[in-house]
Design an enzyme around this catalytic site. Sequence first.
Site, PDB file in Angstrom:
ATOM      1  N   CYS A 167      -4.079  13.622 -59.119  1.00  0.00           N
ATOM      2  CA  CYS A 167      -5.198  14.361 -59.700  1.00  0.00           C
ATOM      3  C   CYS A 167      -5.810  15.289 -58.648  1.00  0.00           C
ATOM      4  O   CYS A 167      -5.162  16.234 -58.211  1.00  0.00           O
ATOM      5  CB  CYS A 167      -6.214  13.377 -60.281  1.00  0.00           C
ATOM      6  SG  CYS A 167      -7.588  14.143 -61.164  1.00  0.00           S
ATOM      7  N   ASP A 224      -1.634  17.043 -70.954  1.00  0.00           N
ATOM      8  CA  ASP A 224      -2.774  17.045 -70.041  1.00  0.00           C
ATOM      9  C   ASP A 224      -3.800  18.064 -70.522  1.00  0.00           C
ATOM     10  O   ASP A 224      -3.524  19.266 -70.556  1.00  0.00           O
ATOM     11  CB  ASP A 224      -2.297  17.392 -68.629  1.00  0.00           C
ATOM     12  CG  ASP A 224      -3.351  17.153 -67.558  1.00  0.00           C
ATOM     13  OD1 ASP A 224      -4.550  17.360 -67.845  1.00  0.00           O
ATOM     14  OD2 ASP A 224      -2.971  16.765 -66.445  1.00  0.00           O
ATOM     15  N   HIS A 256      -3.059  13.457 -68.764  1.00  0.00           N
ATOM     16  CA  HIS A 256      -3.456  13.435 -67.361  1.00  0.00           C
ATOM     17  C   HIS A 256      -3.524  11.981 -66.891  1.00  0.00           C
ATOM     18  O   HIS A 256      -3.789  11.073 -67.668  1.00  0.00           O
ATOM     19  CB  HIS A 256      -4.830  14.097 -67.208  1.00  0.00           C
ATOM     20  CG  HIS A 256      -5.206  14.351 -65.784  1.00  0.00           C
ATOM     21  ND1 HIS A 256      -4.624  15.337 -65.026  1.00  0.00           N
ATOM     22  CD2 HIS A 256      -6.124  13.743 -64.971  1.00  0.00           C
ATOM     23  CE1 HIS A 256      -5.154  15.335 -63.813  1.00  0.00           C
ATOM     24  NE2 HIS A 256      -6.066  14.376 -63.759  1.00  0.00           N
TER      25      HIS A 256
END
Length: 287
Positions: A167, A224, A256
């Site tokens: 991330c 995502d 995600h």
Amino acid sequence: MHDDDIKSLMPKLDMTRRGFVSAAVLATGYAMAVSPAAADAIVTDTKGLKAGAVMIPSGADSIPAYAAMPEGKGPFPTILVVQEIFGVHEYIRDVCRRLAKLGYLAVAPELYVRQGDPSKITDIPTILSNIVTKVADEQVMADLDATAVWAAKNKGDPKRLGITGFCWGGRIVWLYAAHNPKLKAGVAWYGRLAGDSTVMTPDHPLSLAAKLKAPVLGLYGGADQGIPFETVEKMREAVKAGKMPVEIVVYPDAPHAFHADYRPSYREGPAKDGWARLVKWLKGNSL
């Protein structure tokens, strides 16, 4: 983890109150913003490993980190593990142990320590506004360089240096691959590729795509909601102007954070496939 194991990893500590407070960032559990963790979150033991909290000199400061490595003399290939926005909580520590089981010295520095402790904040917007937006890329690059230096002095092989991140940390992987010419390889998990240029974040992966100094594997989710698929496609094209091998894999239905096994976003298939690709990528690039 025995005290002797932790001490064997630990250089001279910052013995000020700040040093003790900083070390406490790595103390226990998962970040409050993502608690409780899933009951079936992966837990990797420390059998055959040395693992624990360390303090790493970086400029005028000492920053806390979590390190894990196999027992033995080394030197071991080193992997810098870059946190999500939640800091070096239990998931990131477990990733370090997983890598150590594969023969690496894996070390995750707490890159927000000067700005605050995200593990104690209960909501993501506050983490972003109060901490993440105040962290400069320049500071992060310097701290990662310092972590690599620390690793080389603590059984890490300076000629075999890699990086992986998730991330927020996925974006940092791309930046570090454009920053450090000594890096052998990087693996970026769903890191943001584009954004506004600011004082804190002057460049983004797309603008640095042709300047990579190490091969990078990018792992992304087609579902995502935070990373537009068009930016992934733009990155595929942009890296062609550079000299380094780059592979970008997209899992069509994955959201995600599909590797985050402690969260509802976890997808076992893409997570396991991505990890297998990580291992192959590192080995294929002399790590």
